[in-house]
Write a protein that holds these residues in place. Structure first.
Motif, mmCIF file in Angstrom:
data_model
loop_
_atom_site.group_PDB
_atom_site.id
_atom_site.type_symbol
_atom_site.label_atom_id
_atom_site.label_comp_id
_atom_site.label_asym_id
_atom_site.label_seq_id
_atom_site.Cartn_x
_atom_site.Cartn_y
_atom_site.Cartn_z
ATOM 1 N N LYS A 1 1.126 -1.461 -0.079
ATOM 2 C CA LYS A 1 -0.020 -0.039 -0.265
ATOM 3 C C LYS A 1 0.809 1.200 0.423
ATOM 4 C CE LYS A 1 -3.850 -1.864 2.639
ATOM 5 N NZ LYS A 1 -4.290 -2.247 4.104
ATOM 6 N N ASN A 2 2.107 0.982 0.668
ATOM 7 C CA ASN A 2 2.554 2.619 1.207
ATOM 8 C C ASN A 2 3.163 3.234 -0.077
ATOM 9 O OD1 ASN A 2 2.286 2.661 3.490
ATOM 10 N ND2 ASN A 2 3.647 1.781 4.475
ATOM 11 N N SER B 1 1.605 4.929 -2.888
ATOM 12 C CA SER B 1 1.390 5.864 -2.327
ATOM 13 C C SER B 1 2.733 6.678 -2.456
ATOM 14 C CB SER B 1 0.682 5.574 -1.326
ATOM 15 O OG SER B 1 1.330 5.666 -0.520
ATOM 16 N N ALA C 1 2.394 9.456 -5.628
ATOM 17 C CA ALA C 1 1.330 10.236 -5.743
ATOM 18 C C ALA C 1 2.417 11.891 -6.751
ATOM 19 C CB ALA C 1 2.174 10.899 -4.184
#
Length: 421
Positions: free
Chosen positions: A115-116, A119, A123
């Protein structure tokens, strides 16, 4: 006090020092599956893994605790009398589980990482994220961040840490970003159209986007690395990025060179593969706050496992089909990249040198070269080399206390060897 014998080895720029305990132990170990460990059977350690803490002494470093398992007295070739133990692929299979099962003890950590990563990379630029997803979603094993989590948790137990720190988690993300960036750039340099059975980034989006995507991830990982504010880890990981470039230069300068030596191959393999894995495992130990000697042993584990992993990959390039590899079989040899099986085969068959130096100009010459490598013992000797490095990696784990995480680290070494069983 247990007697020890020390043996100093030279490897590339790093002086490696291995410590072996010449003791015998009545420690016993019931091999539970990693899956059972993940379900909370750590309570069985007291009766299933009766580790005996041994005190070893090395003059330069003083006494150390060793968590002994039931191993032969001779742990490393040339260290004590006798023959070093070698992991035997003919033994009853010790791990039929997939990597998913091996990494189950850190499954939640890996889910958070995924998930990280999305992002972090997506981003700022959705186009670059689309390119990165081609790698992130192309069957990647997440082996390197899993190693970070396994070593982090195994070493955290030594100092009584109950949970991973944010630095541990950020390190895993940095390592995977660096690895992904290196794959994207490797595919451009090697002009590879396929990776893990899927089209490569530059094949889908063009060389310009692929290079920019790799550059972006290198830059992003460097930014996060600097913000860790740990100079030792910053130096460690920065050296890895330098090693990547050194490995590519070494490889490019020795294409179709039949005089390349095994030591040169190992140094190149260290630069391109083992350096990142070794930095991953050592960095994890550093953030746990363990003794510097323990963190160095984790570095040696990563280095030895990384070398074994690369040798196995190079063997599979000859023994698996294009469908299994996700790329054409013998692709390294066809491009003049001479790996361990070829280097060993060149010692036995002069005809192989003639074919390679002709750069496979004749129809069917590549297939003939592959056949020679298989028939004159190149594969078998490369298997021995992979086992030797794997054996050293397992010995480095003796300094960790028994846990499900240490078991997973050991079984990962076995899993890698079973790929060439």
């Amino acid at each position: 006090m247990t007697a020890v014998t020390c043996h100093n080895l030279e490897f590339g720029r790093t002086r490696l020092e291995f410590l072996a305990c010449g003791c015998s132990s009545n420690a016993s170990f019931d091999r539970f599956s990693v899956r059972n460990y993940a379900k909370g059977t750590v309570r069985n350690f007291n009766r299933g893994f009766k580790a005996r803490k041994l005190l070893c002494f090395q003059p330069e470093i003083g006494p150390r605790r060793v968590f002994s398992t039931n191993t032969p007295e001779a742990l490393l070739t040339g260290v004590t009398a006798g023959t070093a133990p070698v992991l035997d692929l003919k033994e009853e299979s010790r791990s039929t589980a997939s990597l998913t099962n091996l990494f189950e003890v850190v499954a939640e950590d890996l889910q958070t990482l995924n998930k990280n990563l999305q992002s972090i990379v997506g981003a700022e630029n959705p186009v670059l994220m689309s390119a990165a997803e081609q790698i992130f979603g192309a069957g990647g094993k997440r082996m390197r961040p899993a190693l970070v989590f396994l070593v982090s948790r195994a070493t955290a137990e030594i100092v009584g840490l109950k949970e991973l720190t944010k630095e541990h988690r950020r390190l895993a993300e940095i390592i995977e970003m660096i690895h992904t960036a290196s794959l994207i750039h490797d595919d451009v340099l090697d002009e590879s159209d396929m990776r893990r059975g899927k089209e490569t980034v530059h094949q889908l989006y063009g060389t310009r986007v692929a290079v920019l995507a790799g550059d972006f991830m290198f830059a992003q990982s460097s930014w996060y690395l600097a913000n860790l504010e740990n100079l030792e880890v910053i130096k460690l990981i920065s050296q890895v990025i330098k090693d990547f470039a050194s490995g590519e230069i070494k490889q490019a300068s020795s294409l179709f060179d039949c005089d390349v030596q095994l030591e040169e191959y190992l140094i190149k393999s260290y630069y391109k593969t083992a350096s990142l894995i070794a930095a991953s495992t050592k960095g994890a130990a550093i953030f746990s706050g363990v003794d510097s000697y323990i963190s160095e042993q984790m570095y040696q584990y990563g280095k030895n496992f990384g070398l074994s992993f690369q040798v196995v990959d190079d063997i599979l390039d000859f023994t698996q089909s294009a469908e299994q590899l996700g790329k054409p079989a013998g692709s390294d040899l066809s491009k003049g990249n001479l790996t361990a099986p070829v280097i060993f085969a060149l010692e036995k068959e002069a005809r192989l040198r003639d074919i390679i130096e002709s750069e496979f100009c004749d129809t069917g010459s590549l297939e003939e070269a592959i056949g020679i490598v298989k028939s004159c013992g190149g594969i078998q000797r490369a298997q021995e080399l992979a086992r030797e490095k794997a054996n050293l990696a397992v010995q480095n784990l003796q300094y960790l206390p028994p846990s499900s995480y240490r078991l997973a680290l050991e079984e990962l070494v076995n899993y890698n060897l079973e790929r060439i069983k």
